[in-house]
Design a protein around this motif. Structure first.
Motif, mmCIF file in Angstrom:
data_model
loop_
_atom_site.group_PDB
_atom_site.id
_atom_site.type_symbol
_atom_site.label_atom_id
_atom_site.label_comp_id
_atom_site.label_asym_id
_atom_site.label_seq_id
_atom_site.Cartn_x
_atom_site.Cartn_y
_atom_site.Cartn_z
ATOM 1 N N CYS A 261 13.267 -25.714 9.712
ATOM 2 C CA CYS A 261 13.243 -24.570 10.448
ATOM 3 C C CYS A 261 13.123 -25.135 11.826
ATOM 4 C CB CYS A 261 12.118 -23.581 10.298
ATOM 5 S SG CYS A 261 12.194 -22.557 8.988
ATOM 6 N N HIS A 262 12.204 -26.024 12.148
ATOM 7 C CA HIS A 262 12.140 -26.730 13.794
ATOM 8 C C HIS A 262 13.285 -27.392 14.057
ATOM 9 C CE1 HIS A 262 8.041 -25.475 15.159
ATOM 10 N NE2 HIS A 262 7.860 -25.675 13.930
ATOM 11 N N THR B 135 -2.406 -17.952 27.243
ATOM 12 C CA THR B 135 -2.865 -17.335 25.948
ATOM 13 C C THR B 135 -2.541 -18.619 25.137
ATOM 14 O OG1 THR B 135 -2.669 -15.159 26.376
ATOM 15 C CG2 THR B 135 -3.010 -15.877 24.038
ATOM 16 N N GLU B 136 -3.641 -18.999 24.419
ATOM 17 C CA GLU B 136 -3.383 -20.126 23.426
ATOM 18 C C GLU B 136 -2.707 -19.617 22.184
ATOM 19 O OE1 GLU B 136 -7.112 -21.772 22.117
ATOM 20 O OE2 GLU B 136 -7.501 -22.530 24.007
ATOM 21 N N GLY B 137 -1.876 -20.434 21.554
ATOM 22 C CA GLY B 137 -1.043 -19.862 20.313
ATOM 23 C C GLY B 137 0.344 -19.692 20.499
ATOM 24 N N ASP B 138 1.065 -20.150 19.487
ATOM 25 C CA ASP B 138 2.519 -20.017 19.648
ATOM 26 C C ASP B 138 3.010 -18.820 18.402
ATOM 27 O OD1 ASP B 138 5.268 -20.134 19.732
ATOM 28 O OD2 ASP B 138 5.501 -22.225 18.721
ATOM 29 N N PRO B 139 3.535 -17.842 18.910
ATOM 30 C CA PRO B 139 3.888 -16.719 18.034
ATOM 31 C C PRO B 139 4.878 -17.124 17.251
ATOM 32 C CG PRO B 139 4.067 -15.933 20.153
ATOM 33 C CD PRO B 139 3.871 -17.364 20.395
ATOM 34 N N PHE B 140 5.751 -18.108 17.341
ATOM 35 C CA PHE B 140 6.937 -18.537 16.513
ATOM 36 C C PHE B 140 6.040 -19.329 15.258
ATOM 37 C CE2 PHE B 140 9.732 -22.063 15.057
ATOM 38 C CZ PHE B 140 10.768 -21.161 14.327
ATOM 39 N N THR B 141 5.210 -20.421 15.787
ATOM 40 C CA THR B 141 4.486 -21.012 14.784
ATOM 41 C C THR B 141 3.693 -20.128 13.864
ATOM 42 O OG1 THR B 141 4.610 -23.152 16.375
ATOM 43 C CG2 THR B 141 2.842 -23.031 14.398
ATOM 44 N N PHE B 142 2.911 -19.268 14.396
ATOM 45 C CA PHE B 142 2.384 -18.239 13.683
ATOM 46 C C PHE B 142 3.001 -17.615 12.706
ATOM 47 C CE2 PHE B 142 0.497 -13.961 12.797
ATOM 48 C CZ PHE B 142 -0.668 -14.447 12.500
ATOM 49 N N ALA B 143 4.313 -17.081 13.089
ATOM 50 C CA ALA B 143 5.068 -16.190 12.241
ATOM 51 C C ALA B 143 5.390 -17.235 11.008
ATOM 52 C CB ALA B 143 6.152 -15.602 12.749
ATOM 53 N N HIS C 215 4.357 -20.055 9.826
ATOM 54 C CA HIS C 215 3.343 -20.423 8.886
ATOM 55 C C HIS C 215 2.973 -19.193 7.677
ATOM 56 C CE1 HIS C 215 2.374 -24.672 9.780
ATOM 57 N NE2 HIS C 215 2.742 -24.323 10.949
ATOM 58 N N ARG C 216 2.955 -17.971 8.310
ATOM 59 C CA ARG C 216 2.497 -16.753 7.599
ATOM 60 C C ARG C 216 4.008 -16.630 6.535
ATOM 61 N NH1 ARG C 216 -0.489 -18.323 10.405
ATOM 62 N NH2 ARG C 216 -0.759 -19.571 8.614
ATOM 63 N N SER C 217 5.076 -17.030 6.869
ATOM 64 C CA SER C 217 6.285 -16.655 6.045
ATOM 65 C C SER C 217 6.072 -17.886 5.107
ATOM 66 C CB SER C 217 7.565 -16.922 6.910
ATOM 67 O OG SER C 217 7.648 -15.923 7.770
ATOM 68 N N LEU C 218 5.728 -19.055 5.446
ATOM 69 C CA LEU C 218 5.452 -20.022 4.463
ATOM 70 C C LEU C 218 4.179 -19.832 3.366
ATOM 71 C CD1 LEU C 218 6.016 -23.069 6.439
ATOM 72 C CD2 LEU C 218 7.522 -22.333 4.790
ATOM 73 N N ASP C 219 3.381 -19.099 4.149
ATOM 74 C CA ASP C 219 2.082 -18.545 3.310
ATOM 75 C C ASP C 219 2.720 -17.637 2.198
ATOM 76 O OD1 ASP C 219 0.265 -20.231 4.726
ATOM 77 O OD2 ASP C 219 -0.389 -18.257 5.913
ATOM 78 N N GLY C 220 3.417 -16.663 2.559
ATOM 79 C CA GLY C 220 4.086 -15.680 1.812
ATOM 80 C C GLY C 220 4.733 -16.356 0.588
ATOM 81 N N ILE C 221 5.758 -17.319 0.886
ATOM 82 C CA ILE C 221 6.662 -17.917 -0.097
ATOM 83 C C ILE C 221 5.428 -18.576 -1.135
ATOM 84 C CG2 ILE C 221 8.255 -19.669 -0.441
ATOM 85 C CD1 ILE C 221 9.322 -18.940 2.213
ATOM 86 N N GLU C 222 4.494 -19.431 -0.726
ATOM 87 C CA GLU C 222 3.547 -20.294 -1.355
ATOM 88 C C GLU C 222 2.827 -19.358 -2.220
ATOM 89 O OE1 GLU C 222 0.743 -24.063 -0.749
ATOM 90 O OE2 GLU C 222 0.892 -22.367 0.818
#
Length: 305
Positions: free
Chosen positions: A109-110, A225-233, A235-242
């Motif tokens: 993806c990256h 603000t800390e955190g990258d929305p793209f990275t968060f989303a 990883h959550r997509s990968l969490d869902g697949i996993e």
């Protein structure tokens, strides 16, 4: 008795992408080629966007007439398809070298996002026939390869790849819009961030948008603000697949598509060897490119403003 299957006639643009279309028998030789035409069109698009690309603009930069180009590529639509194919390139070896399927898909993806950052005009091209060209097939194949050990079925692997590709493309759209806004302010991203935050605070009222206002007050849209929305989303997509893969029975290993006599064919082996050597050459070239970019950035930091 059923009729034998008839092979479809490939559109010329796709045939050119695969290198199986007839080349012109007449016209400028040596000085002009399909590769030069496509490379020049990509160069123009990188500089001025897709709107800057025309048969006339490409011909002018090459020093030829537009009619000379039509001997190689007969329609602008074909040129756009070949530009997309050239700019896409092939997947990096980092995808295959990843430790597991999740990391491989994250890298996949990256790497696609980096491709859009280099060639933002690709976001303005349609994707209806893109998957039928070699490099686009290679990217999809790499994504499916990343998911080979995930336990998903073939249908689920394709669906997961398409979902991730859409997520990457949307992120690239957002980044392009942000860059366009920043350019309007002379490239001052800090000023743009302050402006956007001020606009949100002014327009988002608690009475009308209570939950959005809560996010604004929490500083979610502030540049610090800390955190990258793209990275968060991502990883959550990968969490869902996993999670999905872990809760369903593993799909059986697919049978080999080709029989041994095909896989063991001498010409097939030679072609595979040539492809691997070409991939290694490409990896080396990408490494040199990264090193050159890094050196250029270091020189830019050291040089006086």
């Amino acid at each position: 008795m059923s009729d034998p299957e008839i092979e479809p006639e490939l559109p010329r643009g796709i045939a050119l992408a695969w290198g199986i279309a007839a080349h012109p028998q007449r016209g400028p030789k040596r000085e002009l080629s399909l590769e030069r035409i496509v490379d020049t069109a990509v160069e123009i698009a990188d500089e001025g966007g897709l709107a800057a690309v025309s048969m006339s603009s490409v011909a002018s930069r090459l020093g030829f007439t537009p009619m000379s180009l039509y001997r190689y590529v007969s329609a602008k639509e074909d040129l756009l398809l070949l530009m997309n194919e050239q700019a896409m390139g092939v997947p990096t070896e980092r995808v295959r070298e990843a430790a597991d399927w999740r990391e491989a898909l994250r890298v996949w993806c990256h790497d696609q996002l980096e491709m859009y950052r280099r060639h933002a005009w690709m976001l303005d091209t349609t994707m209806s026939t893109a998957v039928t060209t070699p490099n686009n097939m290679a990217w999809l194949d790499a994504g499916l390869g990343a998911l080979a050990q995930s336990g998903l079925t073939e249908h689920e692997k394709v669906a997961a790849c398409l979902m991730m590709m859409a997520q990457v493309r949307w992120q690239a759209q957002i980044e392009r819009g942000y860059r366009s806004q920043a350019e309007a302010l002379g490239g001052d991203t800090e000023a743009l961030d302050r402006q956007n935050a001020s606009v949100l605070r002014m327009l988002v009222s608690e009475a009308e948008f209570p939950y959005l206002r809560r996010a604004v007050d929490a500083g979610v849209f502030h540049p610090d603000t800390e955190g990258d929305p793209f990275t968060f989303a991502l990883h959550r997509s990968l969490d869902g697949i996993e999670k999905y893969a872990a809760e369903r029975p593993a799909a059986p290993e697919p049978e080999p598509v080709d029989p041994p006599e095909v896989v063991g064919d001498k010409r097939v082996k030679e072609a595979i060897k040539a492809r691997r050597e070409a991939e290694k050459t490409l990896r080396d070239a990408r490494k040199r490119e990264r090193e050159a970019l890094q050196h250029a950035r270091e020189r830019a930091v050291r040089s006086p403003k």
